[in-house]
Design a protein around this motif. Structure first.
Motif, PDB file in Angstrom:
ATOM      1  N   ALA A  62      -0.105   1.388  11.129  1.00  0.00           N
ATOM      2  CA  ALA A  62       0.359   0.337  10.116  1.00  0.00           C
ATOM      3  C   ALA A  62       1.280  -0.815  10.998  1.00  0.00           C
TER       4      ALA A  62
ATOM      5  N   ASN B 184       3.241  -5.543   3.767  1.00  0.00           N
ATOM      6  CA  ASN B 184       2.434  -4.666   2.993  1.00  0.00           C
ATOM      7  C   ASN B 184       1.009  -4.660   3.486  1.00  0.00           C
ATOM      8  N   ILE B 185       0.739  -5.323   4.782  1.00  0.00           N
ATOM      9  CA  ILE B 185      -0.474  -5.272   5.351  1.00  0.00           C
ATOM     10  C   ILE B 185      -0.192  -5.588   6.684  1.00  0.00           C
ATOM     11  N   THR B 186      -1.054  -5.394   7.825  1.00  0.00           N
ATOM     12  CA  THR B 186      -0.954  -5.908   8.834  1.00  0.00           C
ATOM     13  C   THR B 186      -1.494  -7.372   9.310  1.00  0.00           C
TER      14      THR B 186
ATOM     15  N   ALA C 209      -1.493   3.191   4.127  1.00  0.00           N
ATOM     16  CA  ALA C 209      -1.008   2.055   5.121  1.00  0.00           C
ATOM     17  C   ALA C 209      -1.626   2.094   6.369  1.00  0.00           C
ATOM     18  N   ASP C 210      -2.106   3.148   7.028  1.00  0.00           N
ATOM     19  CA  ASP C 210      -2.493   3.157   8.424  1.00  0.00           C
ATOM     20  C   ASP C 210      -4.146   3.094   8.196  1.00  0.00           C
TER      21      ASP C 210
ATOM     22  N   PHE D 151       2.855  -3.505   9.713  1.00  0.00           N
ATOM     23  CA  PHE D 151       3.373  -4.435   8.733  1.00  0.00           C
ATOM     24  C   PHE D 151       4.635  -5.352   9.284  1.00  0.00           C
TER      25      PHE D 151
ATOM     26  N   ARG E   6      -7.236  -3.153   4.389  1.00  0.00           N
ATOM     27  CA  ARG E   6      -7.190  -1.822   4.507  1.00  0.00           C
ATOM     28  C   ARG E   6      -7.138  -1.212   3.114  1.00  0.00           C
TER      29      ARG E   6
ATOM     30  N   TRP F  99      -1.224   1.001  -3.924  1.00  0.00           N
ATOM     31  CA  TRP F  99      -1.631   0.160  -2.538  1.00  0.00           C
ATOM     32  C   TRP F  99      -0.353  -0.504  -2.067  1.00  0.00           C
ATOM     33  N   TYR F 100       0.566  -1.256  -2.901  1.00  0.00           N
ATOM     34  CA  TYR F 100       1.892  -1.646  -2.269  1.00  0.00           C
ATOM     35  C   TYR F 100       2.811  -0.809  -1.655  1.00  0.00           C
ATOM     36  N   LYS F 101       3.277  -1.008  -0.721  1.00  0.00           N
ATOM     37  CA  LYS F 101       4.247  -0.106  -0.078  1.00  0.00           C
ATOM     38  C   LYS F 101       5.650  -0.714  -0.175  1.00  0.00           C
ATOM     39  N   HIS F 102       5.621  -1.988  -0.279  1.00  0.00           N
ATOM     40  CA  HIS F 102       7.020  -2.767  -0.379  1.00  0.00           C
ATOM     41  C   HIS F 102       7.163  -3.735  -1.608  1.00  0.00           C
TER      42      HIS F 102
END
Lengths: 322, 322
Positions: A129, A209-211, A187-188, A131, A183, B286-289
């Motif tokens: 990830a 939250n995403i690359t 996360a990865d 991010f 994705r 899905w959300y990490k942040h």
């Protein structure tokens, strides 16, 4: 603006010479230049050529979409995207999703893992990830304007970005034209094959939250007009609705005479700061209320075609490319 | 989300049941509902029917665009638009402009004043500027979130709006789908014939500079996909590129069986506040942040088709319409 046909919103280009000082301005204020006047006064050093190694061409029947990649923020994804492009991974695949006021997205439409196109040589199936990154020693042209999504906003490597001085991190912002790597829940779980482009109001909730791998610098109007899909998330329900991808290539892998030589306005110059101010407070006759503010994603990031294709450096140094 | 085809941005609808508490949440926090769960739990009183007197149908070959008018903010413009629609003013005219990441606009394409279509009976050629109104006694469902463009933001009559408590004014905000009345340099130079719709990043610098008359509540995807014009301001250079307008009619002037019975989610309810919070802080896997913030123009304003056309009130009170 006496032509009724243009009874319309007035953009900077339409009122180049209507620069009467705003009534609320101090009398001593120098006359402000419009965005167009600022661009017209720009010098070669105010621009930077796009690096062919960081420039991706998405070739559609309707034309070419040019994407600038952001290796400073997503090095692993950009490396994979370069490898995928070199191997012709996307050639013959399609744009499979168009969700109104959100994103278009392309990649392999096959749902069955066994039927999916192999990534090819040199491309990795698993990426970290990306991010956010460390903000230490990262150039950052900060905007003074407040932002609800990030402690600080500005531009880094020419990209709209957020920064958190407490966490010492920075990340690319989901503005119109941002390109990200879709994705799954993990996360990865992105591999860079499924790329999306923002086509509406900036979905900044996706930041961190995403690359984000880059942004579209030319040809957005080829993506933003695609018919919206009627399936969940805007996926097309009928394969015939998908837009074929003729090819995605790195500019560096394209013969020079077939490249689109673009330059982007630098964001670390006094000229750019003046341009932002000309948009933060519009001083032409049309505007009756100056906003005193600009949002990160409302700042224009001008791109222009270079006046001539860059000549081979050994024969004739391209002086504009310093 | 195990289907590779959906290796993608995940929207609320895709993760209805993935509601594990976020790691940073206090342990005692009740499980949060997703937007879809909130909508599914809504009661009839959480919705309001669109008033046919304030609903405009833009009929294109591709389908119907539904606009809710805002007489609380632009009474003179709305009255003129009703008169223009009743007289069939726009029927046979066209969408003449599509500027990427900005607006589409329709009206009379004729540049020569002598060739322009007469406004017709009951329509005025001159209207006051209705950029802002008094905020006194104006319902306003305030968002707690900071905004760079306005001291306060929220919703009024269901429309995204700004408010200035010092000046005691309120105004409609230029979010995606906002409908405004094009004008010349003079503030009072709009007559409501030239209407534009925002199709990109919200151009909030227009707030308090132009009269917003309403917003598109259904059919945005018919406007947002229109080919962009290549002329100045996105006007089409070739008349053949214009999109013909079959008709623009007030819903109240349309036979009931031909209407699109829509209901909009009320913005003055606890349910709406919960919905906004579900978007401000996404708690799905899905959300990490979590953003901890939402911009005014990122708040969804759900609209749905009524389960049955409203029955005449005298025969069968439509209870959902309280």
């Amino acid at each position: 603006m006496s032509v009724p046909r243009l009874r319309s919103l007035v953009l900077s280009s339409a009122l180049l010479f209507a620069l009467a000082a705003h009534a609320e301005e101090p009398a001593a204020a120098p006359p402000a230049r419009s965005m167009q006047e600022i661009l017209d006064a720009s010098q070669p050093a105010d621009w930077r050529p796009l690096d062919p190694k960081n420039t991706l061409y998405l070739e559609l029947e309707a034309g070419r979409v040019v994407i600038e990649l952001a290796p400073a923020f997503a090095p692993a994804h950009v490396a994979n995207i370069r490898a995928l492009a070199k191997g012709g991974y996307w050639n013959g695949l399609s744009i499979n999703r168009a969700q109104d006021n959100f994103v278009v997205q392309w990649g392999d439409p096959a749902e069955d893992q066994a039927q999916r196109k192999p990534l090819g040589r040199g491309a990795k199936a698993k990426l970290p990830a990306e991010f956010a990154r460390s903000s230490e020693r990262l150039p950052f042209d900060r905007l003074p304007d407040a932002d609800g999504w990030a402690p600080e906003v500005g531009f880094s490597s020419g990209f709209p970005a957020g920064r958190d001085p407490a966490a010492k991190t920075a990340w690319l912002a989901h503005c119109y034209g941002a390109v990200g790597a879709g994705r799954d829940v993990a996360a990865d779980s992105s591999d860079g094959t499924e790329l999306y482009v923002v086509i509406g109001q900036s979905p900044r909730q996706l930041d961190r939250n995403i690359t984000v791998v880059g942004r579209v610098v030319q040809g957005m109007e080829l993506l933003s007009v695609l018919p919206r899909g009627s399936g969940p998330l805007g996926f097309y329900t009928d394969p015939a609705q998908r837009t074929p991808i003729q090819a995605i290539r790195l500019a560096a892998d394209v013969p020079k005479k077939e490249r689109t030589p673009l330059e982007a306005l630098r964001t670390d110059t006094p000229l750019f700061a003046e341009l932002v101010e000309s948009r933060r407070n519009r001083r032409d006759d049309w505007y009756k209320h100056m906003a005193g503010h600009i949002d990160l994603c409302n700042v224009p990031l001008p791109v222009r075609e270079a006046e001539e294709p860059p000549a081979p450096a050994k024969k004739k140094p391209a002086r504009r490319r310093r």
